[in-house]
Enzyme design. Structure first.
Site, short mmCIF file in Angstrom:
data_model
loop_
_atom_site.label_atom_id
_atom_site.label_comp_id
_atom_site.label_asym_id
_atom_site.label_seq_id
_atom_site.Cartn_x
_atom_site.Cartn_y
_atom_site.Cartn_z
N HIS A 19 0.07 -11.99 1.17
CA HIS A 19 -0.95 -11.16 0.52
C HIS A 19 -1.53 -11.84 -0.72
CE1 HIS A 19 -2.04 -6.64 -0.17
NE2 HIS A 19 -3.07 -7.42 -0.33
N PRO A 47 -16.07 -5.47 2.69
CA PRO A 47 -17.42 -5.96 3.03
C PRO A 47 -18.52 -5.06 2.50
CG PRO A 47 -16.42 -4.92 4.94
CD PRO A 47 -15.36 -4.98 3.89
N LEU A 48 -18.15 -3.86 2.07
CA LEU A 48 -19.14 -2.94 1.50
C LEU A 48 -19.01 -2.85 -0.02
CD1 LEU A 48 -18.97 -0.13 4.20
CD2 LEU A 48 -20.59 -2.02 4.01
N GLY A 49 -18.42 -3.89 -0.61
CA GLY A 49 -18.33 -3.92 -2.08
C GLY A 49 -17.55 -2.76 -2.64
N TYR A 63 0.86 -1.19 0.00
CA TYR A 63 0.00 0.00 0.00
C TYR A 63 0.89 1.24 0.00
CZ TYR A 63 -3.64 -3.33 1.49
OH TYR A 63 -4.50 -4.40 1.60
N GLY A 79 -23.98 3.01 -4.06
CA GLY A 79 -24.60 2.60 -5.31
C GLY A 79 -23.84 3.10 -6.52
N GLY A 86 -17.36 0.13 -1.59
CA GLY A 86 -18.14 1.36 -1.52
C GLY A 86 -19.44 1.31 -2.29
N PHE A 87 -19.59 0.32 -3.17
CA PHE A 87 -20.81 0.25 -3.98
C PHE A 87 -22.04 0.02 -3.11
CE2 PHE A 87 -24.04 -2.03 -6.39
CZ PHE A 87 -24.17 -1.21 -7.50
N SER A 96 -22.51 1.11 -0.27
CA SER A 96 -22.76 2.32 0.51
C SER A 96 -23.44 3.39 -0.34
CB SER A 96 -21.45 2.90 1.05
OG SER A 96 -20.76 1.97 1.83
#
Length: 346
Positions: free
Chosen positions: A132, A212-214, A64, A221, A216-217, A219
């Protein structure tokens, strides 16, 4: 009177004694891949806020940045913070100056990577050290054998794998107990449920769910894409391409409608779904905003009945359009390594 500090529930991660908060913090987006690096003072303040709220599992990697996220955490851990957290970092993806990637799991690289991470993080020991991505040229037994030596030397406490197949996990676990497998798991990324999750549970390995939130999708859309900078790698992912986004938007609309009925946000509903997968699952949503972090913590209060889970899964079982990654990026699907008998040490 000062308000009492929030204490997140704790959970056992794996079978070797590691205990972490039931919600971790993914730190990647603070420094890399999700647009330009964010202001360091703000990110340190966010990390301190998360720790004060009871988060103990902080997740980073040497790739990162590369390296800049570990350096950021090293600064954030000063002043007594280190004693309050379990630090997870990763090795295995090497970036060249021209941007090309190489996956490495040979013993010399494992050891050099660990030494580099220890120095950047400013610690004597890494709590959870993941491979990783899996080097398909090196038998997994060889890579884990070197990690076992690092455990014996006190440089790492627990060993993890990321994006490893069920058979790779079994072979690794036979060399030294694997404490956690980190895998993408969300309402719209459920391919791990067939083999990887059952294998982890059979072997007593903890599950760490990234994105876990795709990404941001789940969250925001489809509107998410229009807010991303040109430097955000999500813009190039198959699921976020216009031809796929239109179909995937229908999934988000249904999740959002259910969230309205439940009195929460769609991201809280999606995160609650992951929490309800079991007490051996620790999601590590990333964020760069304290407000979003607080919303993620509130997801722990969202209660889902079996019929709620089934309804949510019926939305997401509609075929998600587009793969998680491009074909040229390694995942658990192509993590098989050669047999140990084929290895000839240089």
């Amino acid at each position: 009177m000062a308000a009492a500090p929030v204490t997140l529930p704790r959970m056992k991660l794996g079978s070797q004694g590691m205990e972490v908060s039931a919600l971790g913090l993914g730190c990647m987006g603070m420094s890399a891949y999700y647009g330009p690096p964010k202001p360091e003072p703000d990110m340190i303040a966010l990390i301190h806020h998360a720790v004060a709220a009871g988060v103990t599992l902080l997740d980073t990697s040497d790739v990162y940045g590369p390296h800049t996220n570990e350096l950021l955490l090293g600064k954030a851990l000063q002043g007594g913070v280190r004693e309050k957290v379990q630090l997870a970092t990763k090795f295995g993806i090497r970036l060249d100056a021209d941007g090309s990637r190489e996956i490495r799991g040979d013993p010399a690289y494992v050891r050099a990577s660990c030494e580099g991470s220890l120095k950047r993080l400013g610690v004597d020991c890494i709590d959870l050290y993941y491979q990783h991505r899996i080097d398909t040229r090196v038998p997994i037994e060889i890579t884990v054998g070197e990690l076992k030596k690092l455990v014996e030397e006190g440089k790492i406490k627990y060993i993890g794998l990321s994006e490893a197949s069920a058979s790779t996990i079994r072979r690794a676990h036979a060399v030294h107990p694997i404490t956690a497998v980190q895998i993408e798991w969300s309402l719209w990324s459920r391919d791990v449920e067939a083999e990887i999750i059952p294998t982890c549970r059979e072997l007593g390995i903890g599950i760490v769910a990234y994105s876990p939130l795709g990404r941001g999708f789940l969250s925001s859309g489809p509107n998410l894409v229009s807010t991303l900078s040109d430097q955000d790698f999500r813009k190039d992912l198959p699921r976020f391409q216009p031809e796929n986004l239109k179909k995937n938007a229908l999934i988000f609309e249904k999740v959002n409608a259910m969230a309205v009925r439940k009195g929460c946000t769609p991201s809280q509903l999606a995160l609650a779904w992951v929490h309800h997968q079991g007490t051996d699952v620790c999601p590590i949503p990333g964020t760069t905003k304290i407000e979003n972090f607080n919303n993620n913590v509130a997801a722990l209060s969202v209660k889902l009945m079996p019929e709620d889970m089934a309804e949510l899964e019926s939305y997401a079982s509609e075929e998600v359009q587009g793969d998680r990654y491009h074909d040229f990026l390694n995942t658990w699907n192509d993590s098989e390594t050669p047999p140990l008998s084929s290895w000839k040490a240089e």
